[in-house]
Design a protein around this motif. Structure first.
Motif, PDB file in Angstrom:
ATOM      1  N   LEU A   1       0.812   4.325  -2.947  1.00  0.00           N
ATOM      2  CA  LEU A   1       0.769   5.700  -2.621  1.00  0.00           C
ATOM      3  C   LEU A   1       1.829   6.509  -2.886  1.00  0.00           C
ATOM      4  O   LEU A   1       1.632   7.661  -3.272  1.00  0.00           O
ATOM      5  CB  LEU A   1       0.533   5.743  -1.067  1.00  0.00           C
ATOM      6  CG  LEU A   1      -0.958   5.291  -0.498  1.00  0.00           C
ATOM      7  CD1 LEU A   1      -0.865   5.508   0.852  1.00  0.00           C
ATOM      8  CD2 LEU A   1      -2.005   6.235  -1.052  1.00  0.00           C
ATOM      9  N   SER A   2       3.144   5.923  -2.868  1.00  0.00           N
ATOM     10  CA  SER A   2       4.332   6.490  -3.286  1.00  0.00           C
ATOM     11  C   SER A   2       4.426   6.804  -4.832  1.00  0.00           C
ATOM     12  O   SER A   2       4.875   7.775  -5.123  1.00  0.00           O
ATOM     13  CB  SER A   2       5.597   5.573  -2.846  1.00  0.00           C
ATOM     14  OG  SER A   2       5.602   5.629  -1.509  1.00  0.00           O
TER      15      SER A   2
ATOM     16  N   GLY B   1      -3.363   4.865  -7.910  1.00  0.00           N
ATOM     17  CA  GLY B   1      -2.152   4.667  -6.805  1.00  0.00           C
ATOM     18  C   GLY B   1      -3.202   4.967  -5.573  1.00  0.00           C
ATOM     19  O   GLY B   1      -2.900   4.360  -4.272  1.00  0.00           O
ATOM     20  N   VAL B   2      -4.094   5.902  -5.443  1.00  0.00           N
ATOM     21  CA  VAL B   2      -4.809   6.382  -4.337  1.00  0.00           C
ATOM     22  C   VAL B   2      -5.591   5.189  -3.809  1.00  0.00           C
ATOM     23  O   VAL B   2      -5.691   4.736  -2.705  1.00  0.00           O
ATOM     24  CB  VAL B   2      -5.382   7.931  -4.437  1.00  0.00           C
ATOM     25  CG1 VAL B   2      -6.472   7.811  -3.414  1.00  0.00           C
ATOM     26  CG2 VAL B   2      -4.517   8.826  -4.958  1.00  0.00           C
TER      27      VAL B   2
ATOM     28  N   LEU C   1       5.122   8.735   4.002  1.00  0.00           N
ATOM     29  CA  LEU C   1       4.749   9.467   2.985  1.00  0.00           C
ATOM     30  C   LEU C   1       5.102  11.086   3.294  1.00  0.00           C
ATOM     31  O   LEU C   1       5.643  11.795   2.433  1.00  0.00           O
ATOM     32  CB  LEU C   1       3.215   9.443   2.728  1.00  0.00           C
ATOM     33  CG  LEU C   1       2.657   8.380   2.178  1.00  0.00           C
ATOM     34  CD1 LEU C   1       1.005   7.988   2.173  1.00  0.00           C
ATOM     35  CD2 LEU C   1       3.319   7.884   0.626  1.00  0.00           C
TER      36      LEU C   1
ATOM     37  N   VAL D   1       2.387   7.838  -6.473  1.00  0.00           N
ATOM     38  CA  VAL D   1       1.348   8.911  -7.026  1.00  0.00           C
ATOM     39  C   VAL D   1       2.227  10.185  -7.135  1.00  0.00           C
ATOM     40  O   VAL D   1       2.169  11.013  -7.920  1.00  0.00           O
ATOM     41  CB  VAL D   1       0.376   9.290  -5.883  1.00  0.00           C
ATOM     42  CG1 VAL D   1      -0.245  10.732  -6.016  1.00  0.00           C
ATOM     43  CG2 VAL D   1      -0.808   8.336  -5.759  1.00  0.00           C
TER      44      VAL D   1
ATOM     45  N   GLY E   1      -3.546   2.377  -2.565  1.00  0.00           N
ATOM     46  CA  GLY E   1      -2.909   2.427  -1.371  1.00  0.00           C
ATOM     47  C   GLY E   1      -4.072   2.538  -0.292  1.00  0.00           C
ATOM     48  O   GLY E   1      -3.771   1.903   0.993  1.00  0.00           O
ATOM     49  N   ILE E   2      -5.351   2.705  -0.370  1.00  0.00           N
ATOM     50  CA  ILE E   2      -6.614   2.995   0.654  1.00  0.00           C
ATOM     51  C   ILE E   2      -7.308   1.846   0.570  1.00  0.00           C
ATOM     52  O   ILE E   2      -7.437   1.202   1.725  1.00  0.00           O
ATOM     53  CB  ILE E   2      -7.332   4.312   0.246  1.00  0.00           C
ATOM     54  CG1 ILE E   2      -6.593   5.574   0.216  1.00  0.00           C
ATOM     55  CG2 ILE E   2      -8.619   4.199   1.175  1.00  0.00           C
ATOM     56  CD1 ILE E   2      -7.362   6.808  -0.141  1.00  0.00           C
TER      57      ILE E   2
ATOM     58  N   ARG F   1       0.667  -1.088   0.099  1.00  0.00           N
ATOM     59  CA  ARG F   1      -0.230  -0.082   0.058  1.00  0.00           C
ATOM     60  C   ARG F   1       0.804   1.310  -0.114  1.00  0.00           C
ATOM     61  O   ARG F   1       0.671   2.075  -0.656  1.00  0.00           O
ATOM     62  CB  ARG F   1      -0.781  -0.036   1.228  1.00  0.00           C
ATOM     63  CG  ARG F   1      -2.012  -0.996   1.157  1.00  0.00           C
ATOM     64  CD  ARG F   1      -2.894  -0.749   2.163  1.00  0.00           C
ATOM     65  NE  ARG F   1      -4.188  -1.799   2.172  1.00  0.00           N
ATOM     66  CZ  ARG F   1      -5.181  -1.571   3.047  1.00  0.00           C
ATOM     67  NH1 ARG F   1      -5.213  -0.944   3.817  1.00  0.00           N
ATOM     68  NH2 ARG F   1      -5.981  -2.602   3.084  1.00  0.00           N
ATOM     69  N   CYS F   2       1.900   1.193   0.750  1.00  0.00           N
ATOM     70  CA  CYS F   2       2.779   2.352   0.975  1.00  0.00           C
ATOM     71  C   CYS F   2       3.473   2.442  -0.588  1.00  0.00           C
ATOM     72  O   CYS F   2       3.692   3.724  -1.036  1.00  0.00           O
ATOM     73  CB  CYS F   2       4.007   1.972   1.883  1.00  0.00           C
ATOM     74  SG  CYS F   2       5.545   3.218   1.890  1.00  0.00           S
TER      75      CYS F   2
END
Length: 233
Positions: free
Chosen positions: A91-92, A184-185, A227, A94, A188-189, A87-88
């Protein structure tokens, strides 16, 4: 389909588009295959902004390779939960997508300005100038005026074709990077996996063990701290 596989598909697409942007930009320096116009500074100054080489090309390769390797990236995991690491990583990605948006946006803007300004060419009076600069791009709709450029031959067609290609390719890159921001969002979520089999595996991995001393809250806090650190440094 997993979010990681979607990112990988976008990455491979961006690599191909970046190569095409670089080639199109290089061709702008050689009207009719001749090099003397570049050496004599008879090209449009928008050609020297390297929009296809830097914006739609090199800057696009960075997020592309990040997206390609994302499916195998565990991002070190956190608190014993490997899926948190994935997940990290999502998000990265993005941040890499935002770099791609900036590069493709630069390519689109310069290409559009190059089309509106028109090429630098020699007119009937033997003067080198921007013959169509005062038309505000209206010359694109009136091909009969293109003959006003005497030299280089077919320079209007050359510039219009290549700048249009850069405009289209940059637009596609912009859309793909924007899709990856959303991808990506969501990855990650909502979680890295979205197929039923992978969800069961991910749930099994991310379920806290009874003998584990850290609750899942610490995992989410770890992601937030990572993040923030990446943004600052």
């Amino acid at each position: 389909m997993c979010y990681g596989k979607c990112a990988r598909c976008i990455g491979y697409s961006l690599v191909g588009l970046a190569v095409l942007c670089i080639v199109a930009n290089i061709l702008l320096y050689f009207p009719n295959g001749e090099t003397r116009y570049a050496s004599e500074n008879h090209l449009s100054y928008f050609v020297w902004f390297f929009s296809g080489i830097i914006g739609g090309g090199l800057l696009m390769l960075l997020p592309a390779f990040v997206f390609i390797g994302l499916e195998q990236d565990d991002c070190c995991g956190c608190c014993g939960h490997e899926n948190c690491g994935k997940r990290c990583a999502m998000l990265s990605s993005v941040l890499a997508a935002l770099i791609g948006i900036a590069g493709s946006g630069y390519c689109v803007i310069v290409a559009a300005l190059g089309l509106a300004e028109g090429p630098r060419c020699m007119d009937y009076f033997g003067q080198w100038n921007y013959t169509f600069a005062s038309t505000k791009g209206q010359y694109l709709l009136d091909t009969s005026t293109w003959s006003q450029c005497i030299e280089p031959k077919h320079i209007v067609e050359w510039n219009v074709s290549l700048f249009s290609i850069l405009l289209a390719l940059g637009g596609i890159e912009f859309i793909l990077c924007l899709i990856q921001v959303i991808n990506g969002v969501l990855g990650g979520i909502c979680g890295y996996c979205c197929s039923r089999q992978q969800v069961r595996i991910c749930v099994k991995i991310t379920t806290p063990r009874q003998d584990h001393n850290f609750p899942l809250f610490h995992c989410n806090l770890y992601i937030l701290l990572v993040l923030i650190c990446k943004t600052l440094y």
